[in-house]
Motif scaffolding. Structure first.
Motif, PDB file in Angstrom:
ATOM      1  N   HIS A 141       0.850  -1.197   0.000  1.00 39.95           N
ATOM      2  CA  HIS A 141       0.000   0.000   0.000  1.00 39.95           C
ATOM      3  C   HIS A 141       0.883   1.244   0.000  1.00 39.95           C
ATOM      4  O   HIS A 141       1.858   1.317   0.748  1.00 39.95           O
ATOM      5  CB  HIS A 141      -0.905   0.011   1.237  1.00 39.95           C
ATOM      6  CG  HIS A 141      -1.731   1.256   1.361  1.00 39.95           C
ATOM      7  ND1 HIS A 141      -2.832   1.487   0.584  1.00 39.95           N
ATOM      8  CD2 HIS A 141      -1.594   2.346   2.148  1.00 39.95           C
ATOM      9  CE1 HIS A 141      -3.357   2.663   0.903  1.00 39.95           C
ATOM     10  NE2 HIS A 141      -2.612   3.200   1.853  1.00 39.95           N
ATOM     11  N   VAL A 142       0.546   2.213  -0.849  1.00 38.13           N
ATOM     12  CA  VAL A 142       1.245   3.501  -0.888  1.00 38.13           C
ATOM     13  C   VAL A 142       0.209   4.589  -0.710  1.00 38.13           C
ATOM     14  O   VAL A 142      -0.871   4.537  -1.313  1.00 38.13           O
ATOM     15  CB  VAL A 142       1.993   3.711  -2.223  1.00 38.13           C
ATOM     16  CG1 VAL A 142       2.596   5.102  -2.289  1.00 38.13           C
ATOM     17  CG2 VAL A 142       3.077   2.654  -2.395  1.00 38.13           C
ATOM     18  N   GLU A 143       0.541   5.570   0.132  1.00 38.98           N
ATOM     19  CA  GLU A 143      -0.391   6.681   0.305  1.00 38.98           C
ATOM     20  C   GLU A 143       0.350   8.008   0.389  1.00 38.98           C
ATOM     21  O   GLU A 143       1.527   8.069   0.762  1.00 38.98           O
ATOM     22  CB  GLU A 143      -1.291   6.490   1.504  1.00 38.98           C
ATOM     23  CG  GLU A 143      -0.709   6.818   2.840  1.00 38.98           C
ATOM     24  CD  GLU A 143      -1.753   6.719   3.942  1.00 38.98           C
ATOM     25  OE1 GLU A 143      -1.779   7.628   4.776  1.00 38.98           O
ATOM     26  OE2 GLU A 143      -2.517   5.731   3.990  1.00 38.98           O
ATOM     27  N   LEU A 144      -0.374   9.052   0.002  1.00 41.79           N
ATOM     28  CA  LEU A 144       0.114  10.417   0.125  1.00 41.79           C
ATOM     29  C   LEU A 144      -1.081  11.284   0.442  1.00 41.79           C
ATOM     30  O   LEU A 144      -2.049  11.320  -0.311  1.00 41.79           O
ATOM     31  CB  LEU A 144       0.784  10.886  -1.172  1.00 41.79           C
ATOM     32  CG  LEU A 144       1.256  12.339  -1.190  1.00 41.79           C
ATOM     33  CD1 LEU A 144       2.304  12.584  -0.118  1.00 41.79           C
ATOM     34  CD2 LEU A 144       1.807  12.700  -2.560  1.00 41.79           C
ATOM     35  N   GLY A 145      -1.026  11.970   1.558  1.00 40.03           N
ATOM     36  CA  GLY A 145      -2.115  12.843   1.956  1.00 40.03           C
ATOM     37  C   GLY A 145      -1.576  14.161   2.464  1.00 40.03           C
ATOM     38  O   GLY A 145      -0.420  14.274   2.856  1.00 40.03           O
ATOM     39  N   GLY A 146      -2.408  15.175   2.436  1.00 41.71           N
ATOM     40  CA  GLY A 146      -2.020  16.470   2.968  1.00 41.71           C
ATOM     41  C   GLY A 146      -1.722  17.486   1.890  1.00 41.71           C
ATOM     42  O   GLY A 146      -1.991  17.285   0.714  1.00 41.71           O
TER      43      GLY A 146
END
Length: 147
Positions: free
Chosen positions: A28-33
């Motif tokens: 899983h890869v995530e990028l938030g903000g």
């Protein structure tokens, strides 16, 4: 930030000059903000289970996803104002189309459902030529304007 199989791209925030990134093999890869990779112009994901992006990437021009189960480009913070090319090879895709106002090229493979309110100049849909028959794969495409 980096558990086994999990990558949060916020860990790359100190690399503010990064222009191209390839992520492969993560679960899983995530990028938030808010905008954390201000110069990133090319982003490639391949061979993973899921991707979740809910961030402003002001310089991103090209996003390529290959052999990924689930892609989520959505959320209130998603802003991909300069993204013009999007290539998706995924089973499940969720996209907040208003966050991609410059999208002109969209290539889809193995996406079961696509809802678009954006303007596209080219749209290509592909099905794998393996054991699955066309009757087993349902693709629904709703495009208001296709130029």
């Amino acid at each position: 930030m980096c558990e086994t199989g999990y990558l949060n791209l916020r860990a790359l925030q100190p690399l503010s000059a990064l222009e191209r990134l390839v992520c492969s093999g993560w679960e899983h890869v995530e990028l938030g903000g808010s905008a954390q990779l201000p110069r990133l112009s090319s982003l490639d994901f391949q061979f993973m289970s899921s991707i979740d992006i809910d961030a402003a990437l002001p310089s991103l021009l090209s996003l390529r996803v290959e052999d990924v189960d689930a892609v989520r480009l959505a959320g209130t913070r998603l802003e991909l104002a300069r993204l013009s090319q999007l290539s998706l090879d995924a089973d499940s895709v969720t996209i907040r189309w208003p966050a991609l106002p410059s999208l002109v090229i969209l290539d889809l493979n193995i996406c079961y459902q696509l809802h678009s309110d954006g303007l596209l100049q080219r749209l290509s849909l592909g099905l794998p030529m393996d054991n699955a028959s066309a009757a087993d794969r349902r693709i629904q495409v709703r495009v208001r304007e296709l130029r």
